[in-house]
Design a protein around this motif. Structure first.
Motif, PDB file in Angstrom:
ATOM      1  N   TYR A  24       0.748  -0.978   0.268  1.00  0.00           N
ATOM      2  CA  TYR A  24      -0.125  -0.180  -0.174  1.00  0.00           C
ATOM      3  C   TYR A  24       0.650   1.277  -0.089  1.00  0.00           C
ATOM      4  O   TYR A  24       0.042   2.077  -0.218  1.00  0.00           O
ATOM      5  CB  TYR A  24      -1.131  -0.147   1.054  1.00  0.00           C
ATOM      6  CG  TYR A  24      -1.994  -1.025   1.492  1.00  0.00           C
ATOM      7  CD1 TYR A  24      -3.434  -0.673   0.534  1.00  0.00           C
ATOM      8  CD2 TYR A  24      -1.315  -2.944   1.440  1.00  0.00           C
ATOM      9  CE1 TYR A  24      -3.878  -1.781   0.421  1.00  0.00           C
ATOM     10  CE2 TYR A  24      -2.608  -3.286   2.050  1.00  0.00           C
ATOM     11  CZ  TYR A  24      -3.764  -2.752   1.487  1.00  0.00           C
ATOM     12  OH  TYR A  24      -4.336  -4.513   1.349  1.00  0.00           O
TER      13      TYR A  24
ATOM     14  N   PHE B 135      -3.850  -3.454  -7.671  1.00  0.00           N
ATOM     15  CA  PHE B 135      -4.718  -4.463  -7.004  1.00  0.00           C
ATOM     16  C   PHE B 135      -6.191  -4.022  -6.904  1.00  0.00           C
ATOM     17  O   PHE B 135      -6.631  -2.923  -7.311  1.00  0.00           O
ATOM     18  CB  PHE B 135      -4.224  -4.435  -5.527  1.00  0.00           C
ATOM     19  CG  PHE B 135      -4.993  -5.113  -4.995  1.00  0.00           C
ATOM     20  CD1 PHE B 135      -5.005  -6.498  -5.084  1.00  0.00           C
ATOM     21  CD2 PHE B 135      -5.725  -5.247  -3.807  1.00  0.00           C
ATOM     22  CE1 PHE B 135      -5.591  -7.455  -4.364  1.00  0.00           C
ATOM     23  CE2 PHE B 135      -6.676  -5.894  -2.965  1.00  0.00           C
ATOM     24  CZ  PHE B 135      -6.895  -6.796  -2.924  1.00  0.00           C
TER      25      PHE B 135
ATOM     26  N   ARG C 112      -9.696  -4.604  -5.839  1.00  0.00           N
ATOM     27  CA  ARG C 112     -10.397  -5.103  -4.858  1.00  0.00           C
ATOM     28  C   ARG C 112     -12.247  -5.837  -5.159  1.00  0.00           C
ATOM     29  O   ARG C 112     -12.444  -5.272  -6.150  1.00  0.00           O
ATOM     30  CB  ARG C 112     -10.713  -3.938  -3.838  1.00  0.00           C
ATOM     31  CG  ARG C 112      -9.555  -3.129  -2.953  1.00  0.00           C
ATOM     32  CD  ARG C 112     -10.056  -1.944  -2.378  1.00  0.00           C
ATOM     33  NE  ARG C 112     -10.849  -2.768  -1.049  1.00  0.00           N
ATOM     34  CZ  ARG C 112     -11.752  -2.288  -0.442  1.00  0.00           C
ATOM     35  NH1 ARG C 112     -12.675  -1.757  -1.079  1.00  0.00           N
ATOM     36  NH2 ARG C 112     -12.342  -2.369   0.317  1.00  0.00           N
ATOM     37  N   GLY C 113     -12.264  -7.095  -4.391  1.00  0.00           N
ATOM     38  CA  GLY C 113     -13.330  -7.969  -4.814  1.00  0.00           C
ATOM     39  C   GLY C 113     -13.108  -8.858  -4.408  1.00  0.00           C
ATOM     40  O   GLY C 113     -12.884  -9.577  -3.832  1.00  0.00           O
TER      41      GLY C 113
ATOM     42  N   ASP D 239     -14.261 -11.248   1.972  1.00  0.00           N
ATOM     43  CA  ASP D 239     -12.879 -10.123   2.244  1.00  0.00           C
ATOM     44  C   ASP D 239     -12.251  -9.472   1.016  1.00  0.00           C
ATOM     45  O   ASP D 239     -11.415 -10.333  -0.170  1.00  0.00           O
ATOM     46  CB  ASP D 239     -11.750 -10.352   3.314  1.00  0.00           C
ATOM     47  CG  ASP D 239     -10.392  -9.628   3.672  1.00  0.00           C
ATOM     48  OD1 ASP D 239     -10.796  -8.418   3.210  1.00  0.00           O
ATOM     49  OD2 ASP D 239      -9.470  -9.262   4.088  1.00  0.00           O
ATOM     50  N   PRO D 240     -12.854  -7.693   0.252  1.00  0.00           N
ATOM     51  CA  PRO D 240     -12.809  -7.867  -0.425  1.00  0.00           C
ATOM     52  C   PRO D 240     -10.967  -7.367  -1.344  1.00  0.00           C
ATOM     53  O   PRO D 240     -10.709  -7.403  -2.102  1.00  0.00           O
ATOM     54  CB  PRO D 240     -13.575  -6.622  -1.198  1.00  0.00           C
ATOM     55  CG  PRO D 240     -13.651  -5.562   0.153  1.00  0.00           C
ATOM     56  CD  PRO D 240     -13.905  -6.904   1.337  1.00  0.00           C
ATOM     57  N   ASP D 241      -9.891  -7.485  -0.128  1.00  0.00           N
ATOM     58  CA  ASP D 241      -8.857  -7.676   0.282  1.00  0.00           C
ATOM     59  C   ASP D 241      -7.955  -8.535   0.207  1.00  0.00           C
ATOM     60  O   ASP D 241      -6.432  -8.243  -0.235  1.00  0.00           O
ATOM     61  CB  ASP D 241      -8.719  -6.210   1.203  1.00  0.00           C
ATOM     62  CG  ASP D 241      -9.160  -4.965   0.779  1.00  0.00           C
ATOM     63  OD1 ASP D 241      -9.252  -4.678  -0.053  1.00  0.00           O
ATOM     64  OD2 ASP D 241      -9.373  -4.290   1.991  1.00  0.00           O
TER      65      ASP D 241
ATOM     66  N   ARG E  46     -10.075 -11.933 -11.781  1.00  0.00           N
ATOM     67  CA  ARG E  46     -10.541 -10.572 -10.719  1.00  0.00           C
ATOM     68  C   ARG E  46     -11.634 -10.024 -10.920  1.00  0.00           C
ATOM     69  O   ARG E  46     -12.204  -9.054 -11.477  1.00  0.00           O
ATOM     70  CB  ARG E  46      -9.311  -9.699  -9.786  1.00  0.00           C
ATOM     71  CG  ARG E  46      -9.872  -9.095  -8.693  1.00  0.00           C
ATOM     72  CD  ARG E  46      -9.323  -9.747  -7.876  1.00  0.00           C
ATOM     73  NE  ARG E  46      -9.471  -9.972  -6.100  1.00  0.00           N
ATOM     74  CZ  ARG E  46      -8.972 -10.043  -5.249  1.00  0.00           C
ATOM     75  NH1 ARG E  46      -8.123 -11.418  -5.163  1.00  0.00           N
ATOM     76  NH2 ARG E  46      -9.706  -9.438  -3.981  1.00  0.00           N
TER      77      ARG E  46
ATOM     78  N   ASP F 122     -13.981  -6.894  -9.755  1.00  0.00           N
ATOM     79  CA  ASP F 122     -13.996  -5.449  -8.898  1.00  0.00           C
ATOM     80  C   ASP F 122     -15.642  -5.309  -7.865  1.00  0.00           C
ATOM     81  O   ASP F 122     -17.019  -5.987  -8.781  1.00  0.00           O
ATOM     82  CB  ASP F 122     -13.646  -4.438  -9.376  1.00  0.00           C
ATOM     83  CG  ASP F 122     -14.277  -3.615 -10.183  1.00  0.00           C
ATOM     84  OD1 ASP F 122     -15.217  -4.276 -10.609  1.00  0.00           O
ATOM     85  OD2 ASP F 122     -13.961  -2.688 -11.405  1.00  0.00           O
ATOM     86  N   GLU F 123     -15.780  -4.502  -7.237  1.00  0.00           N
ATOM     87  CA  GLU F 123     -17.117  -4.163  -6.558  1.00  0.00           C
ATOM     88  C   GLU F 123     -18.430  -3.030  -7.663  1.00  0.00           C
ATOM     89  O   GLU F 123     -19.335  -3.734  -7.396  1.00  0.00           O
ATOM     90  CB  GLU F 123     -16.653  -3.710  -5.346  1.00  0.00           C
ATOM     91  CG  GLU F 123     -16.119  -4.309  -4.501  1.00  0.00           C
ATOM     92  CD  GLU F 123     -15.198  -2.720  -3.294  1.00  0.00           C
ATOM     93  OE1 GLU F 123     -15.154  -3.419  -2.293  1.00  0.00           O
ATOM     94  OE2 GLU F 123     -14.738  -2.328  -3.280  1.00  0.00           O
TER      95      GLU F 123
END
Length: 714
Positions: free
Chosen positions: A166, A191, A193-194, A220-222, A273, A275-276
Motif C-alpha cells: 500500500y 490490485f 478489490r473484490g 473480504d475484498p482485499d 478478479r 471488482d466491486e
C-alpha cells in the motif's frame, strides 16, 4: 495407445545446478491417479521422470514408429527443473524428438508463463487486465505507481511471491525480495478489490469452458489466495459461482478469447478478479492447470460432468484429435471411462504386483544355474514350483543326475493342454562370470535375465493375472522347465516330443529383441571338432606344412558359407601348438554350423568331407573330424504364422510392439517334430551386453506379461 506420463521427481538429474530452481511439483499420488485413469481406459502407460535421461526412457518405451503402427502420446505433467520458461523444456524436447504430447506448445507456455507478455498481448487484443509496471531493481523510480498494488515474479505460478502493498517503502522491499529470491523482474500490478474466480478450459476447436468457479474470500475484498493457501489449507471453492448467468457467460467468453490470444492448446485455467462494480479483469492464465484433485481445475471439471478419470482421458483425447485429425471422434472423447474393461484390470493388476515380480526375478537371477550346477538349478526350480503350486499346478519330476531335474507342471494332468510353455532354466555361464541382479531405473541386468529368467517371471505374472481375472481355471496349461538347454537338449529332447503330442500350441519366452521380435523360426545347429597332428617327424618343414594345412582347412570350411545369407559356419576354440626342434605339431578347433534346412546341412557336410578327403591320404599329418547334428532347424509353418497373426491383433489392442523374427541360435523348441503352432520370443525386451551380462527393459515385464495373459486367455 501408448502413453508416457512425464513429471518431475529427481531434480538432481541434471549436468549442473544452474539458474532458478523449480518450486512447483506434483504430488506422486496425483501422478499415480492420472496414470491409473489412463490405464482404466485401456492405454499402455509408463510413468517417466523428466530429467536428463528422458530421451533414452522415451526411446525405450515408445521407439520409432514403423509404418502402420499407431503413434503414442506424451501426457506432460512436467513443470521443469530449473532455468527460465521451465514449462517449455519438455515440450521443446518432444518437438525435437517428434513425439506428440498433451498441452500447449513451447511458445504458448513461454507466453503464458511470462505474465508481462501475457498482459501486453491481452491489452493488444482488447481484453481487460489490470494496469501494471515492471521493475528490475528496488531502487528504480516508482513514482508512477498507483496504490494498492500486488507484487509477483514475472515468470512464476502457483502464487509464488505474491504480496499486496500500500506504499512505496513496502513496494521497494517487495521488489527487492522478488528480484533476489526469484532472479527475475518484478511485476507490479494494480490490485483489484473484490472477488476472485477462475475458468477452466478444455479443447481446441471448439474450446469448451467449465462452469465459473469462485474462490471463497469470506467476504473480504482485499483478500488474496497465497501459495500457502494452495499448498496448505486451500480456500473453499464454490462452483458454479454465485453470479448471474450473464456475468458467468461473459467470464467464459473472455477466458476463451484470452486462451486463443496466446495460441494455447488443449487445456488451461484462467484466473479472474471481479471488482466491486462487476468489472472483469484477467489476472493470468495457467497453461499447465494443476490436476491436484482438490484444485480448481478438476473441481470445475467435475461440475461440468467430468469425473477425474473422464477429465484425464478427455485431455488426452483432445490432444490426440489435434494431432491425428478424426482418429478419435469428438462424440466418443467425452464419454465416461468404462470401469469394466477386463484387459485394463489385468494390466493394473500386473503393474501393482511389479515389485513382487521383480523380487522373484532377483531370486532367479541371483541363483547360479550353470548347466552342471545341479544344486543351483534344482534350487531355482523349487522357487518356480512354489509359485505355481499356489495357482493349482502340480508337478511331474524327470530326475537327472548330470544336470538339474526336468520338471513338468500342469493344472490338468493326464489331459491335452491348450498351451505348452517350454522354458529353459540353465545357462553356460560358470560361477566366476555369473552377474548378479542389478536394478536400474529403466533396466534390469543379470545373468540369464533376458534369455530365460525374465521369461519365467513373465509367465508367472501372466498366470497370476489370469487367476485374478478368474480365467485360469478355464484353461489347460502345461509348463516344461528344461535344464539341459546349454547342451542342446540332450536329455529333454524325448520329453519335449512327448509333451508336445498333447498340446494344441507351444510357447517359449526367450528374450525379445528391441524391435519386439517374435521368433517364428530358428536355425538348426551342428557341431564338429576337427583335429590334426604331425605324424612324419623327419623334417622340420613338416611342422610348417601341418600348421599351414590346418589354417587352410579351417579357412576353406568357413568359406563354404561365404555369401550364403541362410547359413553360417564359424570356427571356435581354435588351438594350435608346435615345436620345430622337437618336431611336434597339434591343432584342434570346433566348427559351429547354423543352417535353415536339412538339405542345406547335407550339402555343407558333403563339402566338408570333400575338403578333408585329400588330407586323410597325407603321410605328413593325420586329420580327424567328429560331430554332427545337435538340433534341427525350426521352419516357419502355416499354423505358426496364423498363431503369430492372432498375437499381432492382441498386441495392437494393448499397444505392444511385436515383429516377426528369425533367430540364428537354436533352442529346445527346435526338437518339436510335429506341425503345430509354435511361437518364441514372448519374453522381455532386451539384449546381451558386451560382457557375458544381459539386460532387459524394465517396463517390458509388464507389457509382455499382459500380452502373454491375453494370448493364453484367447
Amino acid at each position: 495407445m501408448k502413453v508416457a506420463l512425464i513429471y518431475n521427481k529427481d531434480i538432481s538429474g541434471v549436468i549442473n545446478t544452474f539458474g532458478m530452481q523449480n518450486k512447483e511439483f506434483y504430488n506422486e499420488q496425483t501422478v499415480k491417479k492420472v496414470a491409473d485413469s489412463l490405464e482404466k481406459a485401456g492405454h499402455n502407460v509408463a510413468v517417466l521422470d523428466g530429467n536428463k535421461q528422458i530421451i533414452e526412457r522415451l526411446e525405450n518405451f515408445m521407439p520409432r514408429v514403423n509404418e502402420g503402427e499407431q503413434m503414442g502420446m506424451i501426457f506432460n505433467m512436467a513443470y521443469g527443473i530449473q532455468g527460465e520458461s521451465r514449462y517449455t523444456h519438455i515440450p521443446s524436447m518432444l518437438e525435437m524428438l517428434g513425439l506428440p504430447y498433451v498441452g500447449s506448445s513451447p511458445s504458448g507456455h513461454a507466453l503464458a508463463l511470462d505474465k508481462v507478455l501475457t498482459k501486453i498481448i491481452w491489452k493488444n487484443n482488447g481484453l481487460p487486465t489490470p494496469d501494471f509496471w515492471v521493475f528490475n531493481s528496488h531502487d528504480e523510480d516508482m513514482s508512477s505507481v498507483k496504490f494498492p498494488v500486488i507484487v509477483k515474479p514475472k515468470m512464476e505460478s502457483v502464487s509464488f511471491g505474491l504480496k499486496v502493498v500500500y506504499n512505496q517503502e513496502d513496494l521497494r522491499e517487495a521488489v527487492h525480495f522478488i528480484v533476489a529470491e526469484f532472479g527475475q523482474q518484478a511485476l507490479v500490478e494494480q490490485f483489484i478489490r473484490g472477488k476472485e474466480f477462475c475458468v477452466g478450459l478444455i479443447g481446441n476447436s471448439p474450446v469448451e469452458s467449465f462452469p465459473v468457479l469462485e474462490i471463497d474470500l469470506e467476504g473480504d475484498p482485499d483478500a488474496i489466495q497465497t501459495v500457502d493457501d494452495k499448498q496448505g489449507k486451500p480456500k473453499r471453492k464454490v462452483c458454479p459461482a454465485h453470479i448471474s448467468e450473464e456475468l458467468s457467460a461473459k467470464m467464459q467468453k473472455i477466458s476463451i478469447e484470452a486462451f486463443k490470444a496466446l495460441n494455447l492448446r488443449d487445456f488451461a485455467r484462467v484466473d479472474i478478479r471481479l471488482d466491486e462494480d462487476d468489472n472483469i479483469y484477467l489476472l493470468e492464465i495457467n497453461s499447465m492447470a494443476s490436476l491436484g484433485e482438490t484444485g480448481s481445475y478438476p473441481t470445475a471439471a467435475k461440475v461440468a460432468g467430468y469425473n477425474f478419470e473422464a477429465l484425464v482421458n478427455k485431455m488426452l483425447d483432445v490432444a490426440s484429435v489435434r494431432y491425428f485429425t478424426n482418429t478419435l471422434p469428438q462424440a466418443e472423447a467425452s464419454k465416461p471411462v468404462a470401469k469394466s474393461n477386463p484387459t485394463a484390470r489385468m494390466r493394473t493388476f500386473i503393474k501393482t504386483r511389479q515389485q513382487r515380480t521383480e523380487k522373484l526375478l532377483k531370486q532367479l537371477v541371483d541363483t547360479d544355474t550353470y548347466v552342471r550346477n545341479v544344486e543351483g538349478v534344482n534350487y531355482c526350480s523349487g522357487i518356480i514350483s512354489s509359485e505355481l503350486s499356489q495357482m493349482g499346478f502340480t508337478q511331474e519330476v524327470h530326475p537327472q543326475l548330470e544336470v538339474g531335474n526336468i520338471l513338468y507342471f500342469s493344472n490338468s494332468f493326464n489331459q491335452d493342454v491348450d498351451y505348452l510353455i517350454i522354458q529353459p532354466l540353465d545357462n553356460r555361464i560358470k560361477l566366476a562370470k555369473h552377474e548378479n541382479y542389478n536394478e536400474q531405473e529403466q533396466y534390469l541386468e543379470g545373468t540369464g535375465i533376458w534369455e530365460n529368467k525374465g521369461g519365467i517371471a513373465i509367465f508367472i505374472s501372466a498366470l497370476q493375472a489370469l487367476k485374478f481375472s478368474r480365467n485360469l481355471r478355464k484353461l489347460k496349461i502345461g509348463i516344461l522347465l528344461i535344464t539341459d538347454s546349454s547342451i542342446d537338449g540332450r536329455y529333454s529332447k524325448a520329453i519335449i516330443q512327448q509333451k508336445t503330442e498333447k498340446a494344441k500350441a507351444v510357447i517359449s519366452l526367450s528374450g525379445s529383441s528391441k524391435s519386439g521380435g517374435m521368433i517364428l523360426s530358428r536355425s538348426g545347429s551342428a557341431l564338429y571338432r576337427i583335429e590334426t597332428k604331425l605324424i612324419k617327424k623327419d623334417n622340420p618343414e613338416n611342422v610348417s606344412a601341418t600348421a599351414m594345412n590346418f589354417n587352410k582347412t579351417l579357412a576353406s570350411i568357413t568359406d563354404i558359407s561365404h555369401n550364403d545369407s541362410n547359413n553360417i559356419i564359424a570356427p571356435y576354440n581354435i588351438e594350435f601348438t608346435s615345436n620345430i626342434f622337437k618336431m611336434t605339431a597339434y591343432g584342434s578347433a570346433g566348427i559351429s554350423i547354423r543352417y535353415n534346412s536339412p538339405e542345406k546341412l547335407d550339402e555343407i557336410e558333403k563339402k566338408i568331407k570333400k575338403i578333408l578327403a585329400a588330407q586323410k591320404r597325407s603321410k605328413i599329418f593325420q586329420v580327424k573330424i567328429e560331430g554332427g547334428l545337435k538340433r534341427p532347424a525350426m521352419a516357419v509353418s502355416t499354423k505358426s504364422k496364423q498363431f503369430y497373426d492372432s498375437i499381432c491383433d492382441l498386441a495392437k489392442k494393448i499397444d505392444v510392439r511385436i515383429s516377426e523374427e528369425h533367430r540364428w541360435s537354436s533352442a529346445d523348441i527346435c526338437h518339436i517334430n510335429k506341425d503345430m503352432p509354435i511361437i518364441d520370443g514372448l519374453g522381455p525386451v532386451g539384449e546381451y551386453l558386451p560382457s557375458d551380462n544381459e539386460r532387459i527393459i524394465r517396463h517390458s515385464l509388464i507389457e509382455r506379461a499382459l500380452l502373454l495373459a491375453l494370448v493364453l486367455k484367447y
